[in-house]
Design an enzyme around this catalytic site. Sequence first.
Site, mmCIF file in Angstrom:
data_model
loop_
_atom_site.group_PDB
_atom_site.id
_atom_site.type_symbol
_atom_site.label_atom_id
_atom_site.label_comp_id
_atom_site.label_asym_id
_atom_site.label_seq_id
_atom_site.Cartn_x
_atom_site.Cartn_y
_atom_site.Cartn_z
ATOM 1 N N GLY A 1 0.829 -1.200 0.000
ATOM 2 C CA GLY A 1 0.000 0.000 0.000
ATOM 3 C C GLY A 1 0.865 1.252 0.000
ATOM 4 O O GLY A 1 2.086 1.180 -0.111
ATOM 5 N N GLU B 1 9.555 -2.469 4.467
ATOM 6 C CA GLU B 1 8.866 -2.361 3.174
ATOM 7 C C GLU B 1 9.852 -1.959 2.085
ATOM 8 O O GLU B 1 9.833 -2.477 0.974
ATOM 9 C CB GLU B 1 7.734 -1.326 3.266
ATOM 10 C CG GLU B 1 6.548 -1.807 4.074
ATOM 11 C CD GLU B 1 5.491 -0.731 4.241
ATOM 12 O OE1 GLU B 1 5.846 0.474 4.276
ATOM 13 O OE2 GLU B 1 4.307 -1.082 4.337
HETATM 14 O O1 DER Z 1 2.945 2.212 6.173
HETATM 15 C C1 DER Z 1 2.740 1.976 4.956
HETATM 16 O O2 DER Z 1 3.489 2.435 4.036
HETATM 17 C C2 DER Z 1 1.555 1.151 4.584
HETATM 18 O O3 DER Z 1 1.746 0.606 3.320
HETATM 19 C C3 DER Z 1 0.265 1.938 4.747
HETATM 20 O O4 DER Z 1 0.498 3.270 5.031
HETATM 21 C C4 DER Z 1 -0.695 1.797 3.593
HETATM 22 O O5 DER Z 1 -1.898 2.379 3.942
HETATM 23 P P1 DER Z 1 -3.316 1.586 3.881
HETATM 24 O O6 DER Z 1 -3.612 1.137 5.273
HETATM 25 O O7 DER Z 1 -4.254 2.612 3.352
HETATM 26 O O8 DER Z 1 -3.166 0.396 2.948
#
Ligand code: DER
Length: 267
Positions: free
Chosen positions: A107, A128
Amino acid sequence: MSVTNSKRQAAYEAVDKHLNADTRIIGIGSGSTVVFVVERIVQRGNFKKNDKSGEKNENSDQKLEELDLNQCVFIPTSFQSRILIINNGLNLGEIDQYQEIDITIDGADEVDENLNAIKGGGACHLREKVVAEISKKFIIVADYTKRSTVLGEKWIKGIPIEVIPFCYTLVLNSLKLLGCQNFNLRMAKNKAGPIITDNGNFVVDAYFGKLNGQQFLGDDNLTFINSPSEVLKRIKLLTGVVEVGLFVGTAEIAYFGEEDGCSVGVL
Ligand code: DER
């Protein structure tokens, strides 16, 4: 369409379009949208095997690309994604087992028109970014509220910065010298004191305005270009910083669930 349904739409499209019989090592991002990524992987992986390639699945008018979950290994990017993998009965792998990952789906908190992203709203951006960097293909999935022209347009909570705990005041002072006026140590909600990442560090959020490539004047009267790549470099060089929640030039494609129900892939 609700934001939740638009997350699901984007996640389903990314899985359907990019996972196939050849996919083996899959990175699983963190946050709420990737929950639907795993949901779709488990659905797809439950389809009955087609013995002959090319045979049409009775429920679909498309040739079904088999995703044999027994052959796949899933790499987590946080405690949350680790539990997601385990609870869905998927094979769990570790990041240090592989030099390369076939594909990672994750995400984002905001994505600009060049697919640069702010990530770290869930304080998971260090792992990530490590997983993203060893992935042959990195795909972002997000709801329509995350799509912007430039970073900093909608996500005004600041760029997440993972910092070594004993260095946080140094980092705050350095950000001030860089010319950032809007920064803070991210505090926990159900715990006294700051949030602690999966790696035992703190998170500082620093807002540099819209990263639109304009001149940015620092307190030291030095200017720099307020672009995602330049701001990433400036912050990353500060002593005490472990990783920055700016993913520049990392994503190959982004899927946004739209309000009208379809999702759109942006290259
Ligand atoms: O922390 C991050 O980068 C996550 O991917 C997150 O922020 C993504 O957000 P979401 O809960 O809207 O998928």
